[in-house]
Design an enzyme around this catalytic site. Structure first.
Site, PDB file in Angstrom:
ATOM      1  CD  GLU A 238       2.811   2.758   9.607  1.00 23.90           C
ATOM      2  OE1 GLU A 238       1.732   2.155   9.582  1.00 23.90           O
ATOM      3  OE2 GLU A 238       3.209   3.391   8.795  1.00 23.90           O
TER       4      GLU A 238
ATOM      5  CD  GLU B 262      -1.790   1.776   2.937  1.00 23.58           C
ATOM      6  OE1 GLU B 262      -1.437   3.020   3.028  1.00 23.58           O
ATOM      7  OE2 GLU B 262      -2.120   0.943   3.700  1.00 23.58           O
ATOM      8  CG  HIS B 263       3.413   2.565   3.228  1.00 22.27           C
ATOM      9  ND1 HIS B 263       3.986   3.882   3.980  1.00 22.27           N
ATOM     10  CD2 HIS B 263       2.564   1.972   4.102  1.00 22.27           C
ATOM     11  CE1 HIS B 263       3.456   3.756   5.287  1.00 22.27           C
ATOM     12  NE2 HIS B 263       2.551   2.564   5.334  1.00 22.27           N
TER      13      HIS B 263
ATOM     14  CD  GLU C  27       7.840   3.942   1.212  1.00 22.90           C
ATOM     15  OE1 GLU C  27       6.917   4.040   2.177  1.00 22.90           O
ATOM     16  OE2 GLU C  27       8.258   4.856   0.822  1.00 22.90           O
TER      17      GLU C  27
END
Length: 683
Positions: A283, A186-187, A261
């Protein structure tokens, strides 16, 4: 919703938004289905108002984001009054319906608008087959479902009178492990594409865009990419950049994107220790340091041992480094084929243009018979012969109290629920946990066994629903008492039920909030998309997901005949006698975080020891190259590929909202000002 904010605040900005969208989708469905029930009691009146009733609920379901939060927040802070008279329940509903009648009549949707929208049904295009056409009268939505002949992609075109146009592409992306590949992808797809050459097209795109929404988010079983704008040219610019990004990303041919990412080994000098770096890796380390996040993750995994919901689509920091670039690229090839995508449009733009734009991308692909079957979500069957008890640690600081978190978790269904069952279980959830005076919520809060509630009650945005409830800040010696209290409260509910007035209060409160549906800054089309996706993503009808009138009437009949029994029976089947449940106890560990850091250091040290000097030098070179690429500016010719608006594309006229002023309305001495809405949602 309030109870989950502490969980969300602990996360980084991107994941906060991802989880917030998922949570808001659930909140909206809870409130929507409760709205469905209450609406049934005014069905006769709604039928009498003709054309206006056909769009009476159009705004009530469109906002599945901010308005859902507003509605649910309000409901969670309102107490439901108690009474025992079914007749009072029906008379209150009839009175509410009578009040709605004059408002709907006064603010009737223009038949001209309806006529124009109806022309958009069944617009044809040589590259698409029309699967079905449908008018969702509850929301004034004129829908045509298409299938692209060559690629097999499905496209839902929703025509409304909303100028805030919305577009989305959703892929079913069930992970088989916790490497976080859906999240990393998704990133990564937003880091440049075949046509749009910059490293981060959306940064530059935003500098010349009037977008009202632009983001992407990862669910446990799907990934969504959504844009919205009121400016038509801007809207089409956003669509082009997003479509090229998901179907033709640079990420699948450039390992540096995966490294940036997702994750990579970093080393600047050969004598230094190796480290893990990466946007998603960092994250998720933050997420896994949050006790509330660990509680929610462990709870979900405890009741889904056999299907995709038992792994973490966001990624576990321990597992993310196991994802190779080849596996990453293969996941995109497997699940990001148009045949596995659901494409959504909503708003007042031209339907033919929608189809033409998407055909430009879809015609590059042939059929992929394996993509859609490979992404099918398998049902988790209720296989527990007895409830499970699980104890896991959570990281705690030296100055934190040594209290526990206790949460009970149920797998609600292992088969598709009927529309009536969906409404019923949603109202049951509200009666149990929806307000501060709801019986289970109130009992837990007043027990003195803990400091605050945890568990959001019903979660129903995925294929299978779950129900969770518990307490945080529990003393170790009181841990077993929390489970005993929850089960005894459910036993009381099954035996005694709810008063008719409590049922009416829950439904009527949610009904008004959902009919009002103030969407704030979020586009209404986004709510239509998320609402339809609850069924569409599982190969069911996207428009059936938005309907409520028929099941409302059926539930109304059941309540009028048996009162609270319908809720008592469901509480007994889905909760009290359901052995596919877990009780999760999280206890504090003041050494857990240090132990995890040491495990990571040991793992990296072992990797370094196994490498030759040449291999270590390659990591140093890759680290240098990656930092150089990150610091470099995009070439002028790459920046020139990003579309932008010119001043001439902006609307220069001020939008006028016509009003009608009636002085001394009906000889009352009151001046009334009216403005015609496309819909007032039955208010």
């Amino acid at each position: 919703f309030c109870k989950q904010l502490d969980l969300l605040v602990a996360r980084t900005h991107h994941l906060c938004f991802v989880l917030l969208m998922s949570w808001l989708a659930k909140m909206a469905f809870l409130a929507l289905t409760a709205t469905r029930v209450a609406t049934a009691f005014s069905a006769a009146t709604l039928r009498s108002v003709g054309a206006s009733s056909s769009s009476a609920a159009s705004s009530s379901r469109r906002s599945l984001t901010n308005a859902a939060a507003v509605a649910f927040l309000d409901n969670r802070n309102r107490g439901a009054s108690a009474s025992t008279t079914a007749g009072r329940f029906l008379s209150q509903s009839a009175a509410a319906a009578s009040t709605c009648t004059s408002s709907i009549t006064a603010l009737r949707q223009s038949t001209v608008v309806e006529s124009e929208l109806e022309k958009n049904l069944g617009v044809s295009h040589p590259a698409f087959d029309i699967i079905s056409t449908d008018i969702v009268t509850e929301f004034g939505a004129y829908c045509t479902l298409y299938r692209h002949k060559q690629s097999g992609a499905e496209l839902l075109s929703v025509s409304t009178d909303d100028d805030n146009k919305c577009f989305g592409i959703t892929f079913r992306t069930p992970p088989s492990d916790s490497t976080g590949v859906p999240h990393i992808l998704e990133h990564s797809v937003l880091c440049g594409s075949r046509k749009y050459k910059t490293k981060d097209p959306f940064v530059q795109l935003l500098q010349g865009s009037l977008q009202t929404f632009l983001n992407a988010f990862t669910y446990p079983d799907r990934t969504c990419y959504v844009v919205a704008s009121q400016n038509t040219k801007d809207f089409y610019n956003l669509i082009n950049v997003y479509a090229d990004a998901v179907y033709h990303p640079r990420a699948t041919s450039d390992p540096m994107v995966h490294a940036q990412e997702g994750w990579h080994l970093e080393l600047e000098k050969i004598e230094e220790p190796l480290t893990y770096k990466g946007v998603v890796y960092n994250e998720m380390k933050g997420v896994y340091s949050s006790p509330d996040s660990l509680l929610q993750r462990d709870a979900q995994q405890s009741i889904f041992p056999d299907n995709t919901y038992g792994v973490d689509s966001g990624g576990s920091p321990v597992e993310i480094p196991n994802l190779s670039f080849e596996q990453f690229a293969e996941f995109h090839q497997k699940f990001y084929h148009p045949g596995n995508s659901r494409i959504f449009f909503a708003g007042d733009d031209d339907v033919a243009n929608r189809l033409e734009i998407m055909d430009e991308y879809l015609k590059d692909f042939g059929p992929s018979p394996e993509s859609k079957p490979a992404s099918t979500i398998q049902w988790q069957k209720k296989t527990f012969d007895a409830p499970k008890k699980i104890r896991n640690p959570y990281p705690a600081g030296n100055d934190q109290p040594e209290t526990h978190m206790i949460m009970m978790n149920w797998l609600v269904n292992d088969r598709p629920l009927t529309p009536v069952e969906e409404i019923t279980v949603t109202i049951l959830d509200h009666l149990l946990m929806g307000t501060s005076s709801s019986i289970l919520y109130k009992t837990l809060m007043e027990s003195g066994l803990g400091e605050s509630i945890t568990g959001g009650g019903l979660m129903s945005e995925l294929m299978q629903g779950t129900f969770s409830a518990g307490l945080k800040g529990v003393k170790p010696e009181d841990a077993d008492k929390v489970e005993e209290l929850i089960m005894s409260t459910l036993q009381k509910v099954v035996e005694e039920g709810f008063t008719e007035d409590a049922i009416a209060a829950s439904m009527n409160t949610i009904e008004f909030d959902m009919r009002e549906f103030n969407t704030g800054s979020f586009p209404k089309g986004l709510s239509l998309m998320l609402g339809s996706m609850r069924e569409w993503i599982y190969d069911r009808s996207p428009t059936d997901a938005l309907r409520f009138e028929e099941p409302l009437a059926e539930l109304k009949k059941s309540i009028s005949e048996s009162g609270s029994k319908v809720f008592q029976d469901m509480a007994k089947e889905f909760l009290l006698e359901n052995t596919h449940r877990s009780t999760l106890e999280m206890f504090p560990s003041k050494t857990l975080e240090e132990e995890q850091l040491q495990e990571e250091k040991d793992r990296l040290a072992k990797i370094k020891e196994s490498m030759s000097e040449e291999e270590l030098q390659k990591i140093i070179d890759t680290t240098t190259e990656l930092k150089k690429l990150q610091a470099a500016e995009d070439a002028p010719e790459a920046r020139a590929t990003i579309p932008s608006l010119e001043l001439s594309d902006l609307k220069r006229e001020v939008t006028e909202y016509p009003i009608a002023v009636s002085e001394n309305e009906a000889d009352s001495g009151v001046t009334v000002v009216r403005h015609e809405f496309g819909s007032t949602s039955g208010i």
